[in-house]
Write a protein that holds these residues in place. Structure first.
Motif, short mmCIF file in Angstrom:
data_model
loop_
_atom_site.label_atom_id
_atom_site.label_comp_id
_atom_site.label_asym_id
_atom_site.label_seq_id
_atom_site.Cartn_x
_atom_site.Cartn_y
_atom_site.Cartn_z
N SER A 23 81.24 18.04 39.06
CA SER A 23 79.85 18.53 39.08
C SER A 23 79.82 19.93 39.70
N ASP A 46 76.49 16.89 32.55
CA ASP A 46 77.15 16.16 33.64
C ASP A 46 76.91 14.66 33.48
N GLU A 47 77.90 13.96 33.00
CA GLU A 47 77.81 12.52 32.73
C GLU A 47 76.55 12.18 31.94
MG LIG Z 1 79.60 14.49 39.65
#
Ligand SMILES: [Mg+2]
Ligand SMILES: Nc1ncnc2c1ncn2[C@@H]1O[C@H](COP(=O)(O)OP(=O)(O)OP(=O)(O)O)[C@@H](O)[C@H]1O
Length: 187
Positions: A9, A130-131
């Motif tokens: 991240s 991010d994910e």
């Molecule tokens: Mg992360």
């Protein structure tokens, strides 16, 4: 990909100008990003980068369409341009009939597709995700992957952080990050 806490991240935040590096240089195309002013960074985030987060980060009080329009209005597009583009994008992500719904009236997969439309509204160079499927079930994950695939085939660059092998398997390149050398000690 990489273990929890290895800095995935953080890397995306650096790439997108949400965070500044404590050392080194950061380049986007031919631009040195780590030397930009606050205003330069804001412009970069607004015009050249699209962000997609695990938890969607939509504005609860705005409809799907208004959420998609917002970055265009912040980038000083006319209200008409912003609306036209938002409607096109909602159509593209399969939500033409959901534009007037609030996020609370949408499923997780639909919310994420609104967030993807929002990320695209200013025609960014790159979308950082991010994910993006971290909160979604298999069916909704497949819908988002199909959409990413379509966007990628039409020339968009995507950088995706994921823990999901199925998501990684759709990428052209997989970068693996290792755990930081100086991890926290508890003894
Ligand atoms: Mg992360
Ligand atoms: N704002 C911050 N200030 C200082 N340290 C931070 C900050 N954000 C994250 N960290 C630390 O930096 C390291 C990397 O965190 P990061 O959130 O980038 O990991 P990650 O790979 O995304 O993990 P996960 O898979 O759990 O999301 C961790 O040790 C974390 O505690």
């Amino acid at each position: 990909m990489g273990p929890s806490g290895c800095g995935k991240s953080t890397l995306l935040h650096l790439l997108g100008g949400l965070d500044g590096p404590t050392g080194g240089e950061l380049w986007l195309d031919d631009k040195r990003v780590d030397q930009l002013s606050e205003r330069g960074l804001a412009n970069l985030r607004r015009r050249e980068i699209g962000f997609v987060f695990q938890a969607y980060h939509l504005m609860d009080e705005l409809t799907a369409r208004e959420n998609v329009e917002l970055p265009a209005i912040l980038a000083r597009r006319s209200p008409l341009q912003a609306r036209t583009r938002a409607l096109e994008l909602l159509d593209q992500v399969g939500l033409a009939d959901r534009g007037n719904h609030l996020p609370s009236a949408l499923s997780g997969g639909q919310r994420q597709r609104v967030a993807i439309a929002r990320a695209l509204v200013n025609e960014p160079l790159v979308v950082l995700a991010d994910e993006p499927t971290g909160n979604l079930d298999s069916a909704a994950t497949l819908e988002v992957l199909r959409l990413f695939d379509h966007l990628h085939n039409s020339g968009l660059t995507l950088v995706i952080v994921t823990h999901d092998e199925r998501v990684a398997a759709t990428a052209d390149r997989i970068a693996s990050m290792r755990e930081a050398l100086s991890s926290t000690r508890y003894d």
